[in-house]
Design an enzyme around this catalytic site. Structure first.
Site, PDB file in Angstrom:
ATOM      1  N   ASP A 195     108.585  20.549  74.525  1.00  0.00           N
ATOM      2  CA  ASP A 195     109.819  19.537  73.948  1.00  0.00           C
ATOM      3  C   ASP A 195     110.358  19.018  75.320  1.00  0.00           C
ATOM      4  O   ASP A 195     110.656  19.416  76.540  1.00  0.00           O
ATOM      5  CB  ASP A 195     110.714  20.361  73.207  1.00  0.00           C
ATOM      6  CG  ASP A 195     111.597  19.552  72.681  1.00  0.00           C
ATOM      7  OD1 ASP A 195     111.524  19.387  71.270  1.00  0.00           O
ATOM      8  OD2 ASP A 195     112.240  18.632  73.123  1.00  0.00           O
ATOM      9  N   ILE A 196     110.467  17.738  75.149  1.00  0.00           N
ATOM     10  CA  ILE A 196     111.023  16.627  76.269  1.00  0.00           C
ATOM     11  C   ILE A 196     112.393  17.021  76.548  1.00  0.00           C
ATOM     12  O   ILE A 196     112.926  16.800  77.624  1.00  0.00           O
ATOM     13  CB  ILE A 196     110.726  15.285  75.867  1.00  0.00           C
ATOM     14  CG1 ILE A 196     110.855  14.492  76.920  1.00  0.00           C
ATOM     15  CG2 ILE A 196     112.185  14.886  74.953  1.00  0.00           C
ATOM     16  CD1 ILE A 196     110.411  13.046  76.759  1.00  0.00           C
ATOM     17  N   ASN A 207     113.307  22.110  61.425  1.00  0.00           N
ATOM     18  CA  ASN A 207     114.301  21.352  60.814  1.00  0.00           C
ATOM     19  C   ASN A 207     113.873  20.531  59.703  1.00  0.00           C
ATOM     20  O   ASN A 207     112.705  19.790  59.754  1.00  0.00           O
ATOM     21  CB  ASN A 207     114.960  20.399  62.153  1.00  0.00           C
ATOM     22  CG  ASN A 207     115.611  21.229  63.188  1.00  0.00           C
ATOM     23  OD1 ASN A 207     116.012  22.176  62.800  1.00  0.00           O
ATOM     24  ND2 ASN A 207     115.464  20.848  64.568  1.00  0.00           N
ATOM     25  N   GLY A 255     119.318  18.141  61.127  1.00  0.00           N
ATOM     26  CA  GLY A 255     118.753  18.055  62.416  1.00  0.00           C
ATOM     27  C   GLY A 255     117.630  17.370  62.697  1.00  0.00           C
ATOM     28  O   GLY A 255     117.156  17.125  63.874  1.00  0.00           O
ATOM     29  N   GLN A 256     116.820  17.284  61.625  1.00  0.00           N
ATOM     30  CA  GLN A 256     115.360  16.681  61.866  1.00  0.00           C
ATOM     31  C   GLN A 256     115.633  14.961  62.369  1.00  0.00           C
ATOM     32  O   GLN A 256     116.202  14.357  61.771  1.00  0.00           O
ATOM     33  CB  GLN A 256     114.641  16.552  60.301  1.00  0.00           C
ATOM     34  CG  GLN A 256     113.230  16.409  60.890  1.00  0.00           C
ATOM     35  CD  GLN A 256     112.408  16.566  59.455  1.00  0.00           C
ATOM     36  OE1 GLN A 256     112.882  16.981  58.535  1.00  0.00           O
ATOM     37  NE2 GLN A 256     111.006  16.156  59.564  1.00  0.00           N
ATOM     38  N   HIS A 297     106.932  19.463  62.126  1.00  0.00           N
ATOM     39  CA  HIS A 297     106.555  20.022  63.486  1.00  0.00           C
ATOM     40  C   HIS A 297     107.572  21.448  63.337  1.00  0.00           C
ATOM     41  O   HIS A 297     108.518  21.287  62.868  1.00  0.00           O
ATOM     42  CB  HIS A 297     106.847  19.243  64.421  1.00  0.00           C
ATOM     43  CG  HIS A 297     108.488  18.573  64.437  1.00  0.00           C
ATOM     44  ND1 HIS A 297     108.886  17.523  63.789  1.00  0.00           N
ATOM     45  CD2 HIS A 297     109.516  18.933  65.065  1.00  0.00           C
ATOM     46  CE1 HIS A 297     110.188  17.476  63.753  1.00  0.00           C
ATOM     47  NE2 HIS A 297     110.625  18.332  64.722  1.00  0.00           N
ATOM     48  N   HIS A 326     109.374  24.076  65.808  1.00  0.00           N
ATOM     49  CA  HIS A 326     109.918  24.374  67.215  1.00  0.00           C
ATOM     50  C   HIS A 326     109.790  25.825  67.769  1.00  0.00           C
ATOM     51  O   HIS A 326     110.093  26.729  66.909  1.00  0.00           O
ATOM     52  CB  HIS A 326     111.410  24.256  67.465  1.00  0.00           C
ATOM     53  CG  HIS A 326     111.963  22.832  67.253  1.00  0.00           C
ATOM     54  ND1 HIS A 326     112.254  21.898  67.858  1.00  0.00           N
ATOM     55  CD2 HIS A 326     112.013  22.090  65.967  1.00  0.00           C
ATOM     56  CE1 HIS A 326     112.541  20.558  67.556  1.00  0.00           C
ATOM     57  NE2 HIS A 326     112.581  20.832  66.243  1.00  0.00           N
TER      58      HIS A 326
END
Ligand code: AMP
Length: 119
Positions: free
Chosen positions: A34-35, A90, A96-97, A103, A105
């Site tokens: 994750d960035i 999410n 929070g999506q 996807h 996390h």
């Protein structure tokens, strides 16, 4: 990919159009760091196709692909941490999506005890 929508950011990562630090790839699934990590290990695991917006849609449409996401998440957690991990989907903007391409996390490595926060 559907012809009636723009590619998602994760489809563009899958196509190599946006750089990402890949940690696993299968025919149908990719995993990358994750960035904006929210844990010592924070990896996004996602289908190459963005045809399903969230985990509810994916579970209904293609449970085998959902199972593959979980399998890749487990493998990544075993390679990057001790095999124990938190898996967060999410689902919906209010939860929070921000990317409407399903996807997971994968959060691992020194997680806050008892916390459900995924960021
Ligand atoms: P969510 O908020 O659950 O939709 O998760 C989207 C996640 O994708 C966030 O944690 C972002 O930091 C992450 N993300 C967005 N763009 C990128 C990117 N180009 N490379 C890696 N992670 C990204």
């Amino acid at each position: 990919m559907s012809e009636t929508r723009e590619p998602t950011v994760f489809e563009r990562i899958s196509a190599g159009e946006i750089p990402a630090e890949m940690v696993a790839e299968t025919e149908r699934v990719i995993a990358f760091h994750d960035i904006a990590p929210k844990a010592p290990i924070h990896v996004v695991v996602t289908p190459r196709s963005g045809d399903h917006r969230d985990v509810v849609e994916l579970a209904a449409a293609d449970p085998a692909l959902l199972a593959e996401l979980v399998d890749v998440a487990h493998r990544v957690a075993g390679e990057l941490a001790d095999g124990q991990f938190r898996l967060v989907f999410n689902t919906g903007a209010d939860a929070g999506q921000t990317v409407f391409h399903v996807h997971a996390h994968v959060l691992a490595g020194g997680l806050e005890e008892g916390s459900l926060a995924a960021g």
